[in-house]
Scaffold this active site. Sequence first.
Site, PDB file in Angstrom:
ATOM      1  N   HIS A   1      -3.959   5.380  44.894  1.00  0.00           N
ATOM      2  CA  HIS A   1      -2.569   4.954  44.959  1.00  0.00           C
ATOM      3  C   HIS A   1      -1.942   5.392  43.635  1.00  0.00           C
ATOM      4  O   HIS A   1      -2.616   5.367  42.596  1.00  0.00           O
ATOM      5  CB  HIS A   1      -2.410   3.435  45.022  1.00  0.00           C
ATOM      6  CG  HIS A   1      -3.097   2.764  46.177  1.00  0.00           C
ATOM      7  ND1 HIS A   1      -4.420   2.439  46.156  1.00  0.00           N
ATOM      8  CD2 HIS A   1      -2.607   2.326  47.358  1.00  0.00           C
ATOM      9  CE1 HIS A   1      -4.728   1.830  47.292  1.00  0.00           C
ATOM     10  NE2 HIS A   1      -3.653   1.748  48.041  1.00  0.00           N
TER      11      HIS A   1
ATOM     12  N   ASP B   1      -2.690   3.067  40.803  1.00  0.00           N
ATOM     13  CA  ASP B   1      -4.088   2.916  40.358  1.00  0.00           C
ATOM     14  C   ASP B   1      -4.342   3.748  39.117  1.00  0.00           C
ATOM     15  O   ASP B   1      -5.136   3.382  38.261  1.00  0.00           O
ATOM     16  CB  ASP B   1      -5.081   3.475  41.395  1.00  0.00           C
ATOM     17  CG  ASP B   1      -4.995   2.820  42.747  1.00  0.00           C
ATOM     18  OD1 ASP B   1      -4.529   1.685  42.815  1.00  0.00           O
ATOM     19  OD2 ASP B   1      -5.418   3.470  43.725  1.00  0.00           O
TER      20      ASP B   1
HETATM   21  C1  XUL Z   1      -6.007  -2.359  52.213  1.00  0.00           C
HETATM   22  C2  XUL Z   1      -6.343  -0.922  52.348  1.00  0.00           C
HETATM   23  C3  XUL Z   1      -5.637  -0.008  51.406  1.00  0.00           C
HETATM   24  C4  XUL Z   1      -5.348   1.334  51.973  1.00  0.00           C
HETATM   25  C5  XUL Z   1      -4.523   2.222  51.083  1.00  0.00           C
HETATM   26  O1  XUL Z   1      -6.687  -3.165  53.098  1.00  0.00           O
HETATM   27  O2  XUL Z   1      -7.170  -0.548  53.133  1.00  0.00           O
HETATM   28  O3  XUL Z   1      -6.380   0.102  50.259  1.00  0.00           O
HETATM   29  O4  XUL Z   1      -6.521   2.014  52.280  1.00  0.00           O
HETATM   30  O5  XUL Z   1      -3.358   1.632  50.659  1.00  0.00           O
END
Ligand code: XUL
Length: 439
Positions: free
Chosen positions: A100, A103
């Site tokens: 993300h 992150d």
């Molecule tokens: C949350 C989840 C996230 C997504 C990306 O449950 O799976 O981490 O993979 O935003």
Amino acid sequence: MKKFFEDIQISFEGKDSINPLAFKYYNKDEVILGKKMEDHLRFAVAFWHTMNVQGRDMFGEETMTRPWNSISDPIERAKAKIDGIFEFCEKLSVKFFCFHDRDISPEGATLRETNKNLDIVIDYIKEKYKSSNVRLLWGTANLFNNKRFLHGASTTSNADVFAYSAAQVKKALEVTKELNGQNYVFWGGREGYETLLNTNFKLEQENLARFLHMAVDYAEKIGFKGQFLIEPKPMEPTKHQYDYDAANAYAFLLKNNLQDKFKLNLEVNHATLSGHTFEHEIRYARTNGILGSLDANQGDLFLGWDTDQFPTNAYITTLAMYEVLKGGGINPGGLNFDAKLRRPSIDLEDLFIGHIAGMDTFALGLKAAAKLLEEGLLEKFVEEKYSSFDSGIGKSIVEGKENFDSLEKYIIDKGEIINKSGKQEYLETLVTRAIVKAL
Ligand code: XUL
Ligand code: CO
């Protein structure tokens, strides 16, 4: 450049090894059904769970100490974590990672400042690309952590938050393109509601569709060629999330004419939270032509939340890989370990042990699924079960030649109908047998 894992050596030792830091089944160059394991599985390490998670839960503080966190300057720490993820992936022979935006770099006081921080880290990743083969499987934007998203991101009641989310995704798309990311994920952690009493249900979903169309338009504008993915999840953190499951997400895509632009990123624990098996979700996606990528983990079926555990259940991975093989693979998607260590697993090496466990379990699942396909007994059984549609009245139904009148005429004087056994118990033993043979 920082090194964090110099003491750790990973090798393939085969099925008799009891070395926790050795692969027992994942032998990346081994050819299964004409393709190398590494090309079937396309593993990715999730940046957030690997570099950022330190064991905190709702009731307790962090339990894990990570060496990169001793660096006090936030940008230097962010760069050190990039060193860490590349070193980690290389040691594990994993070719991909996922992140993300938030992150990998710290948030500033304004979006402009935040973007500047992100650019510094993206430039650093581009430098790493020069000496490493590790690449980005998918990028995404974190539109759930900051308090501004308390009513949602694209489904918020606050137009400024909608604008902020758009600008944030714009930037996330740009950096994903810069890094040649092969996919871009939308997971709607706050795109849902807590109570219908304060929710304009229709507007929220219309705005979600508007937002996704804007993303498609912008990707076209900048020439981003990666695959867009929706990651369904029924709940958590919201009471009800709009992308509830594969079928719900597909209905949304069809309704809003987005079906050609998006595929699905399916996660094991999200499937179980929505009351489905993982293989159900993959079967749904592949038979509708929208299987994009997988988030590999597993839940605890006694718990009603997303525990994101490393996958160690070979029955689940076998049935998942069976679906993947039947669907012709997942490229340009992959298998991202959206999995974190249990809170008491505090050693740095546990990060490797967890990933090795997951990679081995998927490799075993791949081998067992290949055995099932080679034997062809499941296919033969299903073919035979539906054989009444291959000729006679069944063929005529499938060809669209019948109607209620003609079918009534056909059946009305026939008397008792004889059915054949579904033989579920026998079929389940075939799966167990394939796993045992693959061991
Ligand atoms: C949350 C989840 C996230 C997504 C990306 O449950 O799976 O981490 O993979 O935003
Ligand atoms: Co996920």
